[in-house]
Scaffold this active site. Structure first.
Site, mmCIF file in Angstrom:
data_model
loop_
_atom_site.group_PDB
_atom_site.id
_atom_site.type_symbol
_atom_site.label_atom_id
_atom_site.label_comp_id
_atom_site.label_asym_id
_atom_site.label_seq_id
_atom_site.Cartn_x
_atom_site.Cartn_y
_atom_site.Cartn_z
ATOM 1 N N GLY A 1 0.828 -1.205 0.000
ATOM 2 C CA GLY A 1 0.000 0.000 0.000
ATOM 3 C C GLY A 1 0.860 1.251 0.000
ATOM 4 O O GLY A 1 1.985 1.241 -0.513
ATOM 5 N N SER A 2 0.329 2.307 0.601
ATOM 6 C CA SER A 2 1.013 3.597 0.547
ATOM 7 C C SER A 2 2.213 3.626 1.501
ATOM 8 O O SER A 2 2.332 2.804 2.416
ATOM 9 C CB SER A 2 0.041 4.699 0.948
ATOM 10 O OG SER A 2 -0.256 4.566 2.331
ATOM 11 N N GLY B 1 2.727 1.886 5.194
ATOM 12 C CA GLY B 1 3.875 1.005 5.415
ATOM 13 C C GLY B 1 4.696 1.443 6.622
ATOM 14 O O GLY B 1 5.196 0.613 7.380
ATOM 15 N N GLU C 1 5.775 -3.597 0.626
ATOM 16 C CA GLU C 1 5.783 -3.279 -0.811
ATOM 17 C C GLU C 1 4.931 -2.019 -0.938
ATOM 18 O O GLU C 1 3.717 -2.072 -0.912
ATOM 19 C CB GLU C 1 5.202 -4.456 -1.578
ATOM 20 C CG GLU C 1 5.566 -4.446 -3.042
ATOM 21 C CD GLU C 1 4.480 -3.808 -3.874
ATOM 22 O OE1 GLU C 1 4.623 -2.600 -4.186
ATOM 23 O OE2 GLU C 1 3.513 -4.500 -4.191
ATOM 24 N N CYS D 1 0.972 0.540 -8.433
ATOM 25 C CA CYS D 1 2.202 1.055 -7.807
ATOM 26 C C CYS D 1 3.312 1.092 -8.847
ATOM 27 O O CYS D 1 4.315 1.768 -8.662
ATOM 28 C CB CYS D 1 2.577 0.258 -6.586
ATOM 29 S SG CYS D 1 2.851 -1.449 -6.937
HETATM 30 C C1 UN1 Z 1 0.750 -3.107 -7.451
HETATM 31 O O1 UN1 Z 1 0.336 -2.159 -8.100
HETATM 32 O O2 UN1 Z 1 0.711 -3.115 -6.191
HETATM 33 O O3 UN1 Z 1 3.660 -5.124 -12.271
HETATM 34 C C2 UN1 Z 1 1.265 -4.372 -8.031
HETATM 35 C C3 UN1 Z 1 2.470 -4.842 -12.189
HETATM 36 C C4 UN1 Z 1 1.567 -5.852 -11.535
HETATM 37 C C5 UN1 Z 1 1.586 -5.724 -10.055
HETATM 38 C C6 UN1 Z 1 1.364 -4.350 -9.520
HETATM 39 N N1 UN1 Z 1 1.989 -7.181 -11.915
HETATM 40 O O4 UN1 Z 1 2.011 -3.787 -12.599
#
Ligand code: UN1
Length: 510
Positions: free
Chosen positions: A240-241, A245, A262, A296
């Site tokens: 998450g953000s 985290g 992550e 992300c």
């Molecule tokens: C996320 O946005 O938390 O590589 C994960 C990617 C995806 C996973 C993103 N397989 O964009």
């Protein structure tokens, strides 16, 4: 819509705590899950309260005591069947992801495919939980390491990948011999309940205990906080953000548990003069506009050499013009709504701040209205010309805003790319070997992921996924990430009949 929910076992009112297929009585506040597509309430959830949380955690502990004794390849066989169950439910679960989160159907089904791929990966891995054996410095001694199940694992996931990120953690945890307590984002609780039930049904049919896969739905500050502070859970994986985290990491570390974080990214793509611009534009469109800029791994910054800046800008604007925005369940639509009105507000505020610093809006950025758009969650993706030094550019705004930044000399491009607090993903478009090798060298990208001639987003599950700096340092999914879910044990066996000490120390003979 009602049929899909029914087929997935979602009622009008659902309990927010599940141990496998068992729905616990919860007393928390009722949460409404509204679709960002049209604001319709999909279903309600009674959130987990303290007593329900405790029962879930206890059940996960009890199930772990049985599951850890099951041979790893047999655990893998259960995961193989879970993969099969998700193959059969791909369409329904994909549709629910679109309905609850708002990503287009092709991406939602892609997400379920990502989950299935993780299952397949985990099945293979279940026969490869290898430890090294080392040569002892002492005669007649054998030294080796082995990996044991770790315990019940807490998994906190974000709204943007309602099921895939859980699977990165949960399927590896299962083959590792761990049980899972999943706290999904309160924006997508139905996807979590549905996915957990699909997998839990398999666990049940295979005759294993209900507490292998558990869900708790509740507010982050409360249920997330309980999970992070729960010393029965040795590992807490959180996606998450950065602020989330930081909070989770602090709580987990204060009890000396293991955080696996992550967090946000601020991903840049460098485009150099010798790049194939057509290829780059195609990748940038998916990377910046896909999932409405809510990955992300979304491309946030484009660092482009001055001499090709205007050409790429024009290509992108004309590509952006063709993006059909609307109901993500409709064919031909490339961008659905943002997840909620708060996300739209955050985008609006970011654009305002860009204006204040003197950034130029090159395309898009409007909040759309009329018809389906009136719900207030639809925006036009936008492109802005900015300086990398603006404070707003250093932050991750979870929206389809693409920053274009000019560079002159190649080394400067790498400096700009690294000059943000985050370090998740990065990529370069070039046909020059020296440029790409420098980008991939120790002087190059400082991110956990560095790509050449492909987007920053859309990573395959086989690699280790995660980033450096404020992106959290954790790695999930492929490669050797399974190790995080296991307890490493080093063993030395003395079969010599003597008692020599290491480092040649003499300590008197008895
Ligand atoms: C996320 O946005 O938390 O590589 C994960 C990617 C995806 C996973 C993103 N397989 O964009």
């Amino acid at each position: 819509m009602k049929d899909i929910l029914k087929r997935l076992g979602i009622g009008e009112l659902n309990q927010g705590a599940l141990t496998g297929l068992n729905r616990l009585d919860c007393q928390g506040k009722v949460l409404e899950s509204a679709s960002p597509i049209d604001g319709e309430i999909l279903a309600r959830i009674t959130q987990a309260d303290s007593a329900a949380y405790d029962r879930v955690s206890q059940t996960a502990v009890a199930a772990f005591r049985q599951w850890r004794d099951v041979p790893a390849p047999k655990r893998g066989e259960v995961v193989r069947q879970i993969g099969t169950a998700f193959r059969e439910r791909k369409k329904d679960l994909g549709a629910l992801i679109s309905l609850e989160m708002g990503k287009i159907l092709a991406e939602a089904e892609g997400e379920v495919q990502e989950l299935i791929d993780v299952c397949d990966f985990a099945v293979g891995q279940s026969r490869m939980l290898y430890g090294f054996s080392m040569h002892s410095e002492r005669q007649g001694h054998r030294m080796f390491e082995q990996y044991h199940p770790l315990g019940p694992v807490g998994v906190i996931t974000a709204f943007n990948f309602p099921v895939a990120v859980w699977s990165w953690n949960a399927m590896l945890a299962l083959i590792a011999g761990d049980t899972v307590v999943w706290k999904p984002s309160s924006k997508v609780p139905l996807c979590a309940i549905a996915a957990n039930m699909i997998a839990a049904r398999v666990v049940n049919d295979c005759g294993f205990p209900e507490g292998l896969l558990n869900v708790v739905v509740g507010p982050g500050e409360y249920i997330g906080g309980r999970l992070a502070a729960d010393s029965r859970l040795p590992l807490i994986s959180a996606t998450g953000s950065v602020p989330m985290g930081r909070r989770v990491g602090e709580i987990v570390l204060s009890r000396l548990g293991k955080p696996l974080l992550e967090l946000g990214g601020n991903n840049a793509v460098i485009v150099t003069p010798c790049a194939d611009l057509g290829l780059a534009a195609q990748a940038i469109l998916f990377g910046a506009v896909g999932t409405a800029g809510q990955r992300c791994t979304t491309i946030r910054r484009l660092i482009v050499q001055d001499s090709i800046f205007d050409r790429l800008k024009e290509q992108l604007i004309s590509a952006y013009r063709q993006v059909k925005i609307g109901n993500p369940l409709e064919e031909g639509v490339l961008m659905g709504p943002l997840v909620d009105i708060k996300a739209v507000e955050a985008m609006r505020m970011a654009l305002e701040e860009i204006g204040k610093y003197g950034g130029k809006l090159l395309y898009g950025g409007e909040v759309l209205s009329g018809g389906i758009y009136d719900v207030g969650t639809y925006v036009r993706p936008c492109i802005c010309e900015v300086e990398n030094s603006y404070p707003i550019v250093k932050k991750e705004t979870f929206a389809p805003i693409l920053y274009m930044i000019r560079y002159d000399a190649f080394e400067q491009a790498i400096e700009l790319q690294n000059d943000v607090p985050q370090g998740l993903t990065s990529s370069i478009f070039t046909n020059d070997l020296r440029e790409s090798e420098l980008f991939l060298s120790s002087r190059g990208s400082d991110c956990g992921i560095a790509n050449v001639n492909i987007s920053t987003s859309g990573a395959e599950i086989g690699g280790a996924f995660g980033g450096e700096k404020e992106s959290g340092g954790g790695r999930e999914s492929g490669s050797d990430c399974w190790k995080a879910y296991m307890r490493r044990q080093t063993s030395t066996i003395n079969w010599s009949g003597k008692m020599p000490l290491a480092q040649g120390i003499k300590f008197g003979d008895l």
